[in-house]
Design an enzyme around this catalytic site. Structure first.
Site, PDB file in Angstrom:
ATOM      1  N   LYS A  72      50.416  59.380  63.485  1.00  0.00           N
ATOM      2  CA  LYS A  72      48.965  59.932  63.479  1.00  0.00           C
ATOM      3  C   LYS A  72      48.168  58.661  63.800  1.00  0.00           C
ATOM      4  CE  LYS A  72      46.705  60.404  59.304  1.00  0.00           C
ATOM      5  NZ  LYS A  72      45.559  59.953  59.210  1.00  0.00           N
ATOM      6  N   ASN A  73      48.570  57.801  63.068  1.00  0.00           N
ATOM      7  CA  ASN A  73      47.498  56.451  62.763  1.00  0.00           C
ATOM      8  C   ASN A  73      47.560  55.460  63.482  1.00  0.00           C
ATOM      9  OD1 ASN A  73      46.443  57.567  60.385  1.00  0.00           O
ATOM     10  ND2 ASN A  73      47.560  56.195  59.206  1.00  0.00           N
ATOM     11  N   CYS A  82      34.781  59.422  51.609  1.00  0.00           N
ATOM     12  CA  CYS A  82      35.783  60.564  51.475  1.00  0.00           C
ATOM     13  C   CYS A  82      36.282  60.547  50.052  1.00  0.00           C
ATOM     14  CB  CYS A  82      36.961  60.496  52.750  1.00  0.00           C
ATOM     15  SG  CYS A  82      38.211  59.294  52.166  1.00  0.00           S
ATOM     16  N   ARG A  85      34.907  54.056  51.724  1.00  0.00           N
ATOM     17  CA  ARG A  85      35.188  53.887  53.180  1.00  0.00           C
ATOM     18  C   ARG A  85      34.335  53.257  53.887  1.00  0.00           C
ATOM     19  NH1 ARG A  85      39.776  57.120  54.054  1.00  0.00           N
ATOM     20  NH2 ARG A  85      40.526  55.745  55.496  1.00  0.00           N
ATOM     21  N   ASP A 109      49.448  54.474  51.602  1.00  0.00           N
ATOM     22  CA  ASP A 109      49.554  55.638  52.078  1.00  0.00           C
ATOM     23  C   ASP A 109      51.004  56.200  51.750  1.00  0.00           C
ATOM     24  OD1 ASP A 109      48.322  55.406  55.533  1.00  0.00           O
ATOM     25  OD2 ASP A 109      47.126  55.512  53.335  1.00  0.00           O
ATOM     26  N   ARG A 138      46.345  67.865  58.312  1.00  0.00           N
ATOM     27  CA  ARG A 138      45.392  66.846  58.999  1.00  0.00           C
ATOM     28  C   ARG A 138      46.640  65.787  59.474  1.00  0.00           C
ATOM     29  NH1 ARG A 138      40.197  64.304  56.464  1.00  0.00           N
ATOM     30  NH2 ARG A 138      40.660  62.962  58.478  1.00  0.00           N
TER      31      ARG A 138
HETATM   32  C1  EPZ Z   1      43.583  53.117  57.863  1.00  0.00           C
HETATM   33  O1  EPZ Z   1      42.170  53.512  57.206  1.00  0.00           O
HETATM   34  C2  EPZ Z   1      44.235  54.501  57.725  1.00  0.00           C
HETATM   35  N1  EPZ Z   1      43.802  55.263  58.623  1.00  0.00           N
HETATM   36  C3  EPZ Z   1      44.578  54.899  56.391  1.00  0.00           C
HETATM   37  O2  EPZ Z   1      45.390  56.011  56.254  1.00  0.00           O
HETATM   38  C4  EPZ Z   1      44.971  53.754  55.685  1.00  0.00           C
HETATM   39  O3  EPZ Z   1      45.253  54.316  54.111  1.00  0.00           O
HETATM   40  C5  EPZ Z   1      44.307  52.688  55.460  1.00  0.00           C
HETATM   41  O4  EPZ Z   1      44.262  52.215  57.057  1.00  0.00           O
HETATM   42  C6  EPZ Z   1      44.865  51.223  54.886  1.00  0.00           C
HETATM   43  O5  EPZ Z   1      46.080  51.299  55.434  1.00  0.00           O
HETATM   44  C7  EPZ Z   1      43.811  55.314  60.042  1.00  0.00           C
HETATM   45  O6  EPZ Z   1      44.407  54.498  60.450  1.00  0.00           O
HETATM   46  C8  EPZ Z   1      43.175  56.386  60.859  1.00  0.00           C
HETATM   47  P1  EPZ Z   1      40.791  49.839  56.216  1.00  0.00           P
HETATM   48  P2  EPZ Z   1      41.036  52.465  57.452  1.00  0.00           P
HETATM   49  O7  EPZ Z   1      39.729  49.757  57.119  1.00  0.00           O
HETATM   50  O8  EPZ Z   1      40.916  51.814  58.374  1.00  0.00           O
HETATM   51  C9  EPZ Z   1      37.784  48.181  53.026  1.00  0.00           C
HETATM   52  C10 EPZ Z   1      46.016  58.218  55.836  1.00  0.00           C
HETATM   53  O9  EPZ Z   1      46.241  58.861  54.695  1.00  0.00           O
HETATM   54  N2  EPZ Z   1      36.855  48.399  54.197  1.00  0.00           N
HETATM   55  O10 EPZ Z   1      42.108  49.574  56.502  1.00  0.00           O
HETATM   56  O11 EPZ Z   1      39.749  53.379  57.313  1.00  0.00           O
HETATM   57  C11 EPZ Z   1      38.073  49.718  52.692  1.00  0.00           C
HETATM   58  O12 EPZ Z   1      36.801  50.179  51.891  1.00  0.00           O
HETATM   59  C12 EPZ Z   1      44.881  57.378  55.879  1.00  0.00           C
HETATM   60  O13 EPZ Z   1      46.711  58.461  57.042  1.00  0.00           O
HETATM   61  C13 EPZ Z   1      35.627  47.707  53.942  1.00  0.00           C
HETATM   62  O14 EPZ Z   1      35.204  47.252  53.041  1.00  0.00           O
HETATM   63  O15 EPZ Z   1      41.212  51.688  56.123  1.00  0.00           O
HETATM   64  C14 EPZ Z   1      39.494  49.567  51.962  1.00  0.00           C
HETATM   65  O16 EPZ Z   1      39.097  49.211  50.830  1.00  0.00           O
HETATM   66  C15 EPZ Z   1      44.133  57.310  54.701  1.00  0.00           C
HETATM   67  N3  EPZ Z   1      34.690  47.283  55.097  1.00  0.00           N
HETATM   68  C16 EPZ Z   1      39.949  48.363  52.769  1.00  0.00           C
HETATM   69  O17 EPZ Z   1      38.993  47.692  53.358  1.00  0.00           O
HETATM   70  C17 EPZ Z   1      35.131  48.038  56.463  1.00  0.00           C
HETATM   71  O18 EPZ Z   1      34.051  48.014  57.176  1.00  0.00           O
HETATM   72  C18 EPZ Z   1      41.007  48.877  53.983  1.00  0.00           C
HETATM   73  O19 EPZ Z   1      40.530  49.721  54.649  1.00  0.00           O
HETATM   74  C19 EPZ Z   1      36.405  48.420  56.634  1.00  0.00           C
HETATM   75  C20 EPZ Z   1      37.216  48.695  55.403  1.00  0.00           C
END
Ligand code: EPZ
Length: 420
Positions: free
Chosen positions: A22-23, A116, A121, A307, A399
């Site tokens: 998915k990701n 969420c 996020r 995850d 999802r």
């Molecule tokens: C991706 O989300 C995945 N989703 C998530 O999978 C996964 O948990 C996550 O990466 C971490 O591995 C997809 O790929 C669609 P991040 P993403 O940006 O990209 C902070 C699932 O279950 N951050 O890597 O949204 C954030 O708050 C889902 O399949 C900022 O502060 O996660 C978090 O603490 C859930 N500012 C950390 O970075 C930003 O602009 C990692 O978030 C962006 C992120």
């Protein structure tokens, strides 16, 4: 609404075919916005999030012809650059269209995704990087309004935190920008690696693929010749089913899986006493007779994935001793704990750390799914609980897991999908 009813399962037996990731699929679908011609993407998982993003692309004017496990996307007909709240609110990964639309059309409006269940996020790092590349960004009435008066240009970007979709967004934006963009502290997840590899095969020079330092040489607006491709297997789906084998003490085999994407997960399962037979694209788990307790800290790839945290927390309830699970990425990713406690699990939460004392016999009851991975943790618990477990709000599960109940039924689980 549907719910899942799970009966106590004896051992499972047989093989599960893992679906496409998915990701990986989500950024790769967004990437088609950069394509000169139509692209067919194969090995797509049939899950709601993919349908949502394809619906978004269709609303923008693209043509998306979805057939079993593949989609033919033609973005040459896009005539709209506004991703509206009604779609974005259902899937925050819609933010992945921001970089590509901005790079191709020079203007884009994307509804702020909102928080969420698992955390606030933010997307500040996405926006800051795009501004460094020349975008002018305003937030008005819940929308990100972005324009690039002089186009996007390459620059040196340093991410304060490792962000998976942030890296994907900027890699895609940089692919059509003028000049060279470097990203320091880039995400190295296999899903980001595949995106970079497909872009590189489509004429974008990208150095450092798979490392934390990426260098992208933009085409200065020239659209890409993207050839048809298949999405990599879903390592989180695979890890979830390995936990199903582990928690029910069953020897099961996963097919169409990439073992090298599961290093940290396999290593933790081995620490708990399980062993494995691996081939190029299969994994067979030989379960431990008695699972040992485990210590887990979630971090970015290649370390242990957040995850898989919920699934391992369910697993830890069946291990002998005290397990410690620390969630380092998201501020609220323990909502499965209260549901597992209602099933009898002995878990104490202290900030971002869960302490699990096992082994406890879980008992089936009504539980509520709260997010995608928490839902799969409840399925795992239901497999070994006495009595029936009814899992409600499984739209969370749909999802990201393709045909979960039939995949489990095929290896002997007593699980059925019913209507509330
Ligand atoms: C991706 O989300 C995945 N989703 C998530 O999978 C996964 O948990 C996550 O990466 C971490 O591995 C997809 O790929 C669609 P991040 P993403 O940006 O990209 C902070 C699932 O279950 N951050 O890597 O949204 C954030 O708050 C889902 O399949 C900022 O502060 O996660 C978090 O603490 C859930 N500012 C950390 O970075 C930003 O602009 C990692 O978030 C962006 C992120």
């Amino acid at each position: 609404m549907d719910y899942l009813k799970i009966y106590p399962t004896q051992t499972l037996n047989g093989a599960i075919e893992i679906s496409g990731a998915k990701n990986a699929s989500l950024p790769l679908i967004a990437m088609t916005i950069l394509a000169k011609e139509a692209v067919t993407i194969g090995n797509l998982p049939d899950v709601v999030d993919i349908k949502t993003l394809l619906k978004l692309l269709s609303k923008l004017g693209a043509s998306c012809k979805f057939s079993k496990k593949s989609v033919h996307v033609d973005t040459s007909t896009i005539n709209e650059t506004k991703a509206t709240y009604d779609i974005v609110k259902t899937m925050r990964a819609s933010i992945l269209v921001l970089g590509p639309i901005l790079a191709r059309f020079g203007h884009c409006e994307v509804s702020l995704p909102g928080g969420c269940a698992i955390g606030q996020r933010p997307i500040d790092l996405h926006l800051k990087a795009l501004e460094q590349m020349g975008a002018e960004i305003d937030i008005k009435a819940g929308y990100i309004q972005a324009t690039t008066p002089n186009g996007l240009h390459g620059c040196e970007i340093i991410f304060d935190k490792i962000t998976v979709t942030g890296t994907a967004n900027i890699v895609m934006a940089a692919s059509l920008a003028k000049g060279v963009t470097t990203i320091t502290n880039a995400a190295r997840e296999p899903e980001v690696v595949q995106l970079c590899e497909i872009l590189a095969q489509s004429g974008v020079i990208i150095n450092g693929i798979g490392t934390a330092m990426l260098e992208i040489h933009g085409t200065d607006g020239k659209l890409l010749n993207i050839k048809d491709f298949d999405v990599i297997p879903d390592r989180i789906e695979a890890g979830t089913y390995l936990c199903a084998g582990a928690i029910t003490k069953s020897e099961i085999t996963l097919t169409n899986v990439e073992p090298k994407h599961l290093g940290a997960v396999l290593s933790k399962l081995e620490e708990m006493g399980h062993t494995f037979t691996l081939s190029k694209n299969t994994i067979c788990i030989h379960p431990a007779k008695e699972m040992k307790a485990i210590k887990i800290i979630t971090q970015e790839y290649p370390a242990f994935p957040t995850d898989m945290q919920a699934q391992f927390l369910a697993l830890a309830t069946q291990a002998e001793g005290v397990s410690i699970i620390e969630e380092k990425l998201f501020e609220n990713r323990f909502m499965h704990v209260s549901e597992l406690q209602r099933m009898g699990a002995d878990i104490t939460l202290n900030g971002h750390t869960a302490t699990v004392s096992g082994r406890t016999q879980l008992s089936g009851t009504d539980v509520m799914a709260t997010d995608l991975r928490a839902s799969s943790a409840l399925v795992l618990a239901g497999l070994v609980a006495t009595g029936e477990t009814d899992i409600h709000r499984i739209y969370h599960l749909d999802r990201g897991y393709e045909a979960l109940e039939s995949k489990l039924q095929n290896i002997g689980a007593k699980i059925e999908r019913l209507k509330e």
